[in-house]
Design a protein around this motif. Sequence first.
Motif: not given
Length: 214
Positions: A191-214
Amino acid sequence: MEGIINDINLKYLTSLRSELDPLLSDMNMHAKENDVPVVSQEVGRFLELMTLIKDPDNVLEIGTAIGFSGIMIARALKTGGKLTTIERSAPSMQVARENFTRAGLLNKVELLVGDALEVLPRLDGPYEMVFIDAWKEEYEQYLDFAIELVEPGGVIILDNLLWQGQTAGMPSKNDRYKAATQALRKFNKKFLKHPKLRAEILPVGDGIGLAVVI
């Protein structure tokens, strides 16, 4: 699932938030009594905010459960906005339908019953936002479908990426979580290294993944 913020900060943040409305409170109680996994209140608020920020016409949710997160999203949709939500359990989807009806949101929602990996290939999109909270062992496949269904600039959100600290190495609390833990560790790297995404894992709840498709 429990959150990953320490107790002092969690209690402080909880004290600042307004209480859930009667419908969501009833749903939360039903979930606890029937061992149905639903998002935490802070994750629900995050979804609501992201929906307001993104202002999407079409949102896809993978994992309806009883409709808790879906209601948080659908309430924030603009007039004419639509949430398509997938759930493999027919009984859970029936409860979700009743909850969406109680919330006055059924006209904004398309409910699809079935295995997500069978339903997703039939969807056309495009979606401006996708929320994933279903079988952890299938997160990689869900992500692949989501990337194809989301238009560039759209967002993909996932829950439980920290998995009560188990992805970081804490012992599994239950043997049934072990396979999910291994799958999520593998997924987080992709997820964090995907070439089609700008992604991060946030310490919200049990860990939220947030990504923008590029």
